[in-house]
Design a protein around this motif. Structure first.
Motif, mmCIF file in Angstrom:
data_model
loop_
_atom_site.group_PDB
_atom_site.id
_atom_site.type_symbol
_atom_site.label_atom_id
_atom_site.label_comp_id
_atom_site.label_asym_id
_atom_site.label_seq_id
_atom_site.Cartn_x
_atom_site.Cartn_y
_atom_site.Cartn_z
ATOM 1 N N ASP A 185 28.615 44.455 66.292
ATOM 2 C CA ASP A 185 29.030 43.482 65.289
ATOM 3 C C ASP A 185 29.232 44.191 63.951
ATOM 4 O O ASP A 185 28.474 45.103 63.597
ATOM 5 C CB ASP A 185 27.966 42.394 65.128
ATOM 6 C CG ASP A 185 27.762 41.596 66.411
ATOM 7 O OD1 ASP A 185 28.736 41.441 67.164
ATOM 8 O OD2 ASP A 185 26.633 41.149 66.653
ATOM 9 N N LEU B 158 37.680 38.342 66.051
ATOM 10 C CA LEU B 158 37.463 39.147 67.240
ATOM 11 C C LEU B 158 38.527 40.222 67.347
ATOM 12 O O LEU B 158 39.733 39.952 67.266
ATOM 13 C CB LEU B 158 37.497 38.273 68.498
ATOM 14 C CG LEU B 158 36.427 37.184 68.623
ATOM 15 C CD1 LEU B 158 36.590 36.445 69.945
ATOM 16 C CD2 LEU B 158 35.031 37.795 68.525
ATOM 17 N N ASP B 159 38.072 41.459 67.547
ATOM 18 C CA ASP B 159 38.968 42.582 67.754
ATOM 19 C C ASP B 159 39.771 42.343 69.037
ATOM 20 O O ASP B 159 39.183 42.102 70.096
ATOM 21 C CB ASP B 159 38.141 43.868 67.879
ATOM 22 C CG ASP B 159 39.006 45.123 67.896
ATOM 23 O OD1 ASP B 159 40.027 45.125 68.612
ATOM 24 O OD2 ASP B 159 38.644 46.104 67.227
ATOM 25 N N GLY C 57 37.005 43.100 71.684
ATOM 26 C CA GLY C 57 36.232 41.870 71.515
ATOM 27 C C GLY C 57 35.096 41.953 70.521
ATOM 28 O O GLY C 57 34.323 41.005 70.386
ATOM 29 N N HIS C 58 34.938 43.069 69.800
ATOM 30 C CA HIS C 58 33.874 43.194 68.810
ATOM 31 C C HIS C 58 34.073 42.171 67.695
ATOM 32 O O HIS C 58 35.199 41.838 67.330
ATOM 33 C CB HIS C 58 33.848 44.604 68.221
ATOM 34 C CG HIS C 58 33.474 45.649 69.223
ATOM 35 N ND1 HIS C 58 33.673 47.004 69.002
ATOM 36 C CD2 HIS C 58 32.908 45.551 70.443
ATOM 37 C CE1 HIS C 58 33.247 47.686 70.053
ATOM 38 N NE2 HIS C 58 32.784 46.820 70.945
ATOM 39 N N GLU C 59 32.949 41.696 67.146
ATOM 40 C CA GLU C 59 33.011 40.676 66.096
ATOM 41 C C GLU C 59 33.034 41.309 64.702
ATOM 42 O O GLU C 59 32.253 42.213 64.413
ATOM 43 C CB GLU C 59 31.811 39.732 66.202
ATOM 44 C CG GLU C 59 31.853 38.796 67.386
ATOM 45 C CD GLU C 59 30.775 37.733 67.326
ATOM 46 O OE1 GLU C 59 30.026 37.700 66.323
ATOM 47 O OE2 GLU C 59 30.675 36.934 68.270
#
Length: 376
Positions: A23, A53-54, A58-60
């Motif tokens: 995160d 979201l990347d 999917g990283h926040e």
């Protein structure tokens, strides 16, 4: 704008543990910066405190924010994202071990609240008095203590006790309680420590008033059951161990209020009710053996496989030896060798068809006789 890695990933980095979730917090983002993020494919998932979201991993990425308590429970917060510094964002976090940022540009930690020192000394400590605004944090403290073997600082335990007295723990939704318990057990953490931490602050007594604070014997069973479990999910064995000191009525009362997930409860409730009986199975008469298999619906719950898991739990509890295990399975082989479909077909061919209750009564009679021929 500046971007920092924060939270569990930084904590794990310091502890030398591989992290699953990454995160990031964004500080000083302008409207143009946010617009560019969206053009680059970052999907916004939060309106009150924008989280992006990347699109690749999917990283926040969340805008730095502060929070203000405006209602009960863990959802009653109002967020502010304008002109928020990194230190202010870190201050709203629950524990010092989770309030550290990593500045990749400078290759250094930003640690305004002493999180690295607490990790070194294996201490779980709250960042600020705002900790008391979110009751889920009580569960998270217990889970972290169970995962890492850390000690809860006296000031944090005192604050948790005050939260219990103020009724904050009463606002916990049962789904969230279950979620934190399942996480603890599935992570391979020490569930005994989890229960101890909640007991020490009084939260356990509020969440599970039917289950007394585990004594040494009960703790040993919880430990054994969660480390020696076989094919059933570890959570099923943990739940069975918790329920092992309760009556059938108390188990049903807890389930009506807390609703343990069905995949755990079916095994746990049966194991808790049956493990002591299994320990004396060779002393049962033929009719009692059949009644046991009928009462607990062993055939409908998985047959021999389910029974083997019940035996394994009873073994963890010290009630069943492996020799007794073989005896119980032999009795079940005799019991299950008589099936309803064959019985009905044979009765039909003999001109004496069976229907309704007569089928069950005849099954019971034949099974008792078959086992009696072996054990007398």
């Amino acid at each position: 704008m500046k971007v920092y890695l924060v939270g569990g990933a930084v904590r794990d980095m310091i502890m030398g543990v591989k992290s699953k979730d990454y995160d990031y917090v964004i500080v000083g983002a302008s409207p143009a910066d946010i617009s560019q993020l969206q053009k680059d494919g970052f999907k916004q998932v939060g309106a009150d405190f924008p989280v992006f979201l990347d699109p690749i991993n999917g990283h926040e990425y969340a805008l730095a924010r502060t929070e203000r308590k405006v209602g009960p429970g863990y959802s009653g917060f109002e967020c502010q994202t304008e002109n928020v510094t990194l230190e202010q964002d870190l201050q709203r976090r629950d524990l010092t071990m989770n309030a550290i940022a990593w500045d990749a540009r400078k290759s250094e930690y930003v640690d305004p609240y002493g999180g690295q020192e607490d990790i070194k000394n294996k201490i779980i400590r709250h960042v600020s008095a705002a900790f008391a605004e979110d009751p889920v944090r009580v569960l998270r403290v217990a889970r972290f203590a169970a995962r890492y073997g850390f000690h809860v600082h006296e000031s944090t335990n005192a604050l948790m006790q005050q939260m219990v007295k103020n009724g904050e723990v009463n606002n916990l939704q049962r789904e969230r309680v279950m979620q934190e318990i399942v996480k603890c057990v599935d992570e391979g953490s020490d569930p005994v420590t989890f229960v101890k931490v909640l007991t020490r602050c009084g939260a356990w007594q509020v969440l599970f008033p039917e289950i007394p604070a585990p004594n040494k014997e009960h703790q040993a069973l919880i430990k054994s059951a969660t480390t020696m479990c076989a094919t059933v999910n570890t959570m099923s064995y943990f739940t069975a161990a918790l329920f092992s000191v309760l009556s059938a009525e108390e188990i049903e009362k807890i389930q009506a209020r807390m609703v343990f997930p069905k995949q755990y409860f079916r095994f746990a409730s049966t194991a808790a009710k049956s493990h002591k009986i299994l320990g004396t199975f060779n002393k049962l008469k033929a009719d009692q053996v059949v009644s046991f298999f009928d009462e607990h619906s062993i055939q409908n719950k998985g047959g021999e496989g389910f029974l083997m898991e019940l035996n394994n739990f009873a073994y963890c509890a010290g009630d069943v030896t492996r020799a007794m295990d073989d005896y119980i399975l032999h009795m079940y082989d005799l019991y299950s060798s008589v099936d309803a479909a064959t019985l009905i077909e044979e009765a039909k061919e003999a001109g004496e068809p069976l229907v309704g209750r007569a089928i069950r009564d005849k099954l019971y009679e034949i099974r008792v006789q078959k086992i009696k021929e072996v054990i007398g």
